[in-house]
Every structure is written in structure tokens, then in C-alpha cells.
Design an enzyme around this catalytic site. Structure first.
Site, PDB file in Angstrom:
ATOM      1  N   ASN A 123       0.865  -1.186   0.000  1.00  0.00           N
ATOM      2  CA  ASN A 123       0.000   0.000   0.000  1.00  0.00           C
ATOM      3  C   ASN A 123       0.901   1.235   0.000  1.00  0.00           C
ATOM      4  O   ASN A 123       1.504   1.560   1.018  1.00  0.00           O
ATOM      5  CB  ASN A 123      -0.898  -0.038   1.250  1.00  0.00           C
ATOM      6  CG  ASN A 123      -1.757   1.208   1.388  1.00  0.00           C
ATOM      7  OD1 ASN A 123      -1.778   2.064   0.503  1.00  0.00           O
ATOM      8  ND2 ASN A 123      -2.467   1.316   2.494  1.00  0.00           N
ATOM      9  N   TRP A 124       0.973   1.884  -1.152  1.00  0.00           N
ATOM     10  CA  TRP A 124       1.911   3.007  -1.304  1.00  0.00           C
ATOM     11  C   TRP A 124       1.380   4.270  -0.619  1.00  0.00           C
ATOM     12  O   TRP A 124       2.098   5.250  -0.505  1.00  0.00           O
ATOM     13  CB  TRP A 124       2.197   3.266  -2.782  1.00  0.00           C
ATOM     14  CG  TRP A 124       2.881   2.125  -3.486  1.00  0.00           C
ATOM     15  CD1 TRP A 124       3.295   0.930  -2.943  1.00  0.00           C
ATOM     16  CD2 TRP A 124       3.239   2.056  -4.878  1.00  0.00           C
ATOM     17  NE1 TRP A 124       3.879   0.144  -3.896  1.00  0.00           N
ATOM     18  CE2 TRP A 124       3.852   0.802  -5.098  1.00  0.00           C
ATOM     19  CE3 TRP A 124       3.081   2.926  -5.966  1.00  0.00           C
ATOM     20  CZ2 TRP A 124       4.331   0.408  -6.355  1.00  0.00           C
ATOM     21  CZ3 TRP A 124       3.553   2.542  -7.226  1.00  0.00           C
ATOM     22  CH2 TRP A 124       4.170   1.296  -7.418  1.00  0.00           C
ATOM     23  N   LYS A 125       0.127   4.262  -0.203  1.00  0.00           N
ATOM     24  CA  LYS A 125      -0.497   5.428   0.448  1.00  0.00           C
ATOM     25  C   LYS A 125      -0.254   6.690  -0.397  1.00  0.00           C
ATOM     26  O   LYS A 125      -0.206   6.606  -1.610  1.00  0.00           O
ATOM     27  CB  LYS A 125       0.003   5.551   1.891  1.00  0.00           C
ATOM     28  CG  LYS A 125      -0.211   4.246   2.679  1.00  0.00           C
ATOM     29  CD  LYS A 125      -0.067   4.398   4.156  1.00  0.00           C
ATOM     30  CE  LYS A 125      -0.314   3.041   4.825  1.00  0.00           C
ATOM     31  NZ  LYS A 125      -0.248   3.106   6.276  1.00  0.00           N
TER      32      LYS A 125
ATOM     33  N   HIS B 106      -9.757   0.818   4.959  1.00  0.00           N
ATOM     34  CA  HIS B 106      -8.430   0.979   5.570  1.00  0.00           C
ATOM     35  C   HIS B 106      -8.537   1.900   6.788  1.00  0.00           C
ATOM     36  O   HIS B 106      -9.345   2.831   6.802  1.00  0.00           O
ATOM     37  CB  HIS B 106      -7.444   1.557   4.552  1.00  0.00           C
ATOM     38  CG  HIS B 106      -6.041   1.547   5.073  1.00  0.00           C
ATOM     39  ND1 HIS B 106      -5.550   2.542   5.882  1.00  0.00           N
ATOM     40  CD2 HIS B 106      -5.043   0.641   4.925  1.00  0.00           C
ATOM     41  CE1 HIS B 106      -4.294   2.253   6.208  1.00  0.00           C
ATOM     42  NE2 HIS B 106      -3.967   1.108   5.642  1.00  0.00           N
TER      43      HIS B 106
ATOM     44  N   GLU C 266      -6.888   4.316   7.797  1.00  0.00           N
ATOM     45  CA  GLU C 266      -6.773   5.768   7.542  1.00  0.00           C
ATOM     46  C   GLU C 266      -8.057   6.322   6.929  1.00  0.00           C
ATOM     47  O   GLU C 266      -8.418   7.476   7.168  1.00  0.00           O
ATOM     48  CB  GLU C 266      -5.535   6.036   6.666  1.00  0.00           C
ATOM     49  CG  GLU C 266      -4.265   5.909   7.505  1.00  0.00           C
ATOM     50  CD  GLU C 266      -3.106   5.235   6.818  1.00  0.00           C
ATOM     51  OE1 GLU C 266      -3.020   5.267   5.583  1.00  0.00           O
ATOM     52  OE2 GLU C 266      -2.257   4.654   7.538  1.00  0.00           O
TER      53      GLU C 266
ATOM     54  N   GLU D  17      -5.373  -4.999  10.546  1.00  0.00           N
ATOM     55  CA  GLU D  17      -4.361  -3.961  10.730  1.00  0.00           C
ATOM     56  C   GLU D  17      -4.661  -3.205  12.027  1.00  0.00           C
ATOM     57  O   GLU D  17      -5.473  -2.269  12.028  1.00  0.00           O
ATOM     58  CB  GLU D  17      -4.374  -2.989   9.553  1.00  0.00           C
ATOM     59  CG  GLU D  17      -4.029  -3.622   8.228  1.00  0.00           C
ATOM     60  CD  GLU D  17      -3.509  -2.603   7.231  1.00  0.00           C
ATOM     61  OE1 GLU D  17      -2.351  -2.724   6.828  1.00  0.00           O
ATOM     62  OE2 GLU D  17      -4.243  -1.669   6.884  1.00  0.00           O
TER      63      GLU D  17
ATOM     64  N   GLY E 114       2.345   2.415  10.851  1.00  0.00           N
ATOM     65  CA  GLY E 114       3.238   3.563  10.728  1.00  0.00           C
ATOM     66  C   GLY E 114       3.938   3.944  12.021  1.00  0.00           C
ATOM     67  O   GLY E 114       4.535   5.014  12.125  1.00  0.00           O
TER      68      GLY E 114
ATOM     69  N   SER F  61       3.481  -1.911  10.303  1.00  0.00           N
ATOM     70  CA  SER F  61       4.927  -1.846  10.551  1.00  0.00           C
ATOM     71  C   SER F  61       5.675  -3.129  10.178  1.00  0.00           C
ATOM     72  O   SER F  61       6.684  -3.468  10.802  1.00  0.00           O
ATOM     73  CB  SER F  61       5.209  -1.473  12.005  1.00  0.00           C
ATOM     74  OG  SER F  61       4.740  -0.163  12.272  1.00  0.00           O
TER      75      SER F  61
ATOM     76  N   GLY G 193       2.885  -1.076   4.309  1.00  0.00           N
ATOM     77  CA  GLY G 193       2.876   0.344   3.959  1.00  0.00           C
ATOM     78  C   GLY G 193       4.284   0.817   3.643  1.00  0.00           C
ATOM     79  O   GLY G 193       4.816   0.586   2.551  1.00  0.00           O
ATOM     80  N   GLY G 194       4.914   1.487   4.609  1.00  0.00           N
ATOM     81  CA  GLY G 194       6.219   2.117   4.394  1.00  0.00           C
ATOM     82  C   GLY G 194       7.255   1.236   3.716  1.00  0.00           C
ATOM     83  O   GLY G 194       7.954   1.684   2.797  1.00  0.00           O
TER      84      GLY G 194
END
Ligand code: 13P
Length: 252
Positions: A10-12, A96, A98, A168, A174, A214, A235-236
Site C-alpha cells: 500500500n503506497w499510500k 483501511h 486511515e 491492521e 506507521g 509496521s 505500507g512504508g
């Protein structure tokens, strides 16, 4: 029951166009011949088409990070399911954390988005997870159960054939605070049991449940070897091709 591992990146809201194209090309080179897991990337909306072009003919799947539940009309800033399929999306993240906690998508909105995705033939990744205060007050199972039930109520096994669930925990996203394999496994087992209650045991044994929050290459294998953890939503660490490829291949 063997479930093919499924790893999402997930590149957000990251990367410029050139970086997105480069990342897609590198992910393709590193992973399209790897058969040990299914890989999907979720770029921002403006990069879906250029990334689709980079991934064409490969085994890497393409997904969007969100959609709007209406088909069309005066919804400034929104993107419909049909728009996503028209640029080559096969997958979409639904609910998600967010979207739920930054943009205010509640359970009812998530349920509508899930139906819009299914009606358009998109494969949904339904995300659930508790906040830190909910975990601390012992509400993890109840919160995830409510998020699942309100999203899945009234849907059938055949409609949900391709659905993937992502657990999640909000406190792990994050933050660098990855859930331990045991912490994650405990919730995954409960999610699978609740899916069984809603949709039957046969479906529940087949549905894949990803962990997200994470994840790094150093934590991936420990998570993936748990009985009920069938994949990861990253994610990151998905923004670097080498690190992401190491996560996808972590189970060997
Ligand atoms: P991080 O891996 O950056 O914690 O993000 C997890 C996530 O939200 C994936 O959807």
C-alpha cells in the site's frame, strides 16, 4: 488447508510519477517470476494507469486504495468502482484504518463501498483493526467482530469468493510497533472463527487474512509462519523494491 500467501504493497500518498513508475518496474523484475506468493500493489489514483502499463502481462496485481460507493455524479474528488476497473484495477482496499479514522468512513460507508466493489467485479481487501485504547480495554475481538459483521451482513459466499481480509491494528500502523506473531495470530484466529459464524466453516478455511502494521523484512517470516496469517499488507516498507521483495519472499 493451504492458502496461497498474498502480499500487498500500500503506497499510500507517497512518490511522484517517476518514482512510482520506477518502483513498479523494479517490483515486477524482482517478483513476477516468484510463485511462492501473490503480489499486489496499491498506488495512488493518478499513478494507476502508468503503473498498470508497467505491470502489464506480469503476475503482479494492481489495486486502488479506496473508492466511492456511488456509480457516478456530483461527488467532487471521488472515484467510482467502474473508473478503477477501466484503468486496469482488479483489487481495492476497503475500510483501511486511515479511511476510517482520518477521513471518517464509518461502518455503514465501509459496507456500501464493499458492495460497490463487488458489484463492479473488484476483489476487495476488507481492512479491520482496533485502536490502542480499544486493545488496552480488552475490546480487540469485539471491535474487529463489529467491523466484519457490519461489512459482511447479507453478502453471500459466492459474492465474497475473492475477498481478502486484512487485520491492521491501528496502533501498529506507521508506528514501528509491529504486533508480535502471537498477538497477530490470536486475532487472526478469532477473525477466521467469526467469518465462519457469518459465512460457514468451508468459506472461513479458504479466506485469506493478511496482517498489516509496521511489517519489515525482519518481521515478515515470523508472522507468515503463524497458522492463520496468510499474507501481509505493507505500507512504508513497500516503497523500496528490495525490501518489499524480501518481505514477499520471506516465507521461502
Ligand atoms: P505501515 O507498514 O507503514 O505500518 O502501514 C501499514 C498499512 O497501513 C498498510 O495498509
Amino acid at each position: 488447508m493451504s492458502r496461497t500467501p498474498i502480499i500487498g504493497g500500500n503506497w499510500k500518498m507517497n512518490l511522484d510519477l517517476t518514482e512510482a513508475q520506477t518502483l513498479a518496474t523494479e517490483v515486477r523484475h524482482r517478483l513476477s517470476a516468484y510463485l511462492g506468493a501473490q503480489t499486489i500493489v496499491f498506488p495512488p489514483f493518478p499513478y494507476l494507469l502508468p503503473v498498470a502499463e508497467r505491470l502489464a502481462g506480469s503476475s503482479i496485481g494492481l489495486g486502488a486504495q479506496d473508492l466511492h460507493f456511488e456509480a457516478k455524479g456530483a461527488f467532487t474528488g471521488a472515484v467510482s468502482a467502474a473508473m478503477l476497473t477501466s484503468v486496469g484495477c482488479k483489487w481495492v482496499l476497503i475500510g483501511h484504518s486511515e479511511r476510517r479514522h482520518v477521513f471518517g468512513d464509518d461502518d455503514a460507508v465501509v459496507a456500501k463501498k464493499l458492495r460497490a466493489a463487488l458489484n463492479a467485479g473488484l476483489k476487495p481487501v476488507l481492512c479491520v483493526g482496533e485502536k490502542l485504547e480499544e486493545r488496552n480495554s480488552g475490546e480487540t475481538f469485539r471491535v474487529c467482530g463489529r467491523q466484519l459483521r457490519t461489512a459482511l451482513e447479507g453478502l453471500t459466499v459466492s459474492q465474497l469468493e475473492h475477498m481478502v481480509v486484512a487485520y491492521e491494528p491501528v496502533w501498529a500502523i506507521g508506528t514501528g510497533l509491529v504486533a508480535s506473531p502471537e498477538q497477530a495470530q490470536e486475532v487472526h484466529a478469532d477473525i477466521r472463527q467469526k467469518i465462519g459464524d457469518l459465512l460457514g466453516v468451508t468459506y472461513a478455511t479458504k479466506v485469506r487474512i493478511q496482517y498489516g502494521g509496521s511489517v519489515k523484512s525482519s518481521s515478515a517470516a515470523g508472522l507468515l509462519t503463524q497458522e492463520d496469517i496468510d499474507g501481509l499488507l505493507v505500507g512504508g516498507a513497500s516503497l523500496q523494491a528490495e525490501e518489499f521483495a524480501a518481505i514477499v519472499k520471506a516465507k521461502g
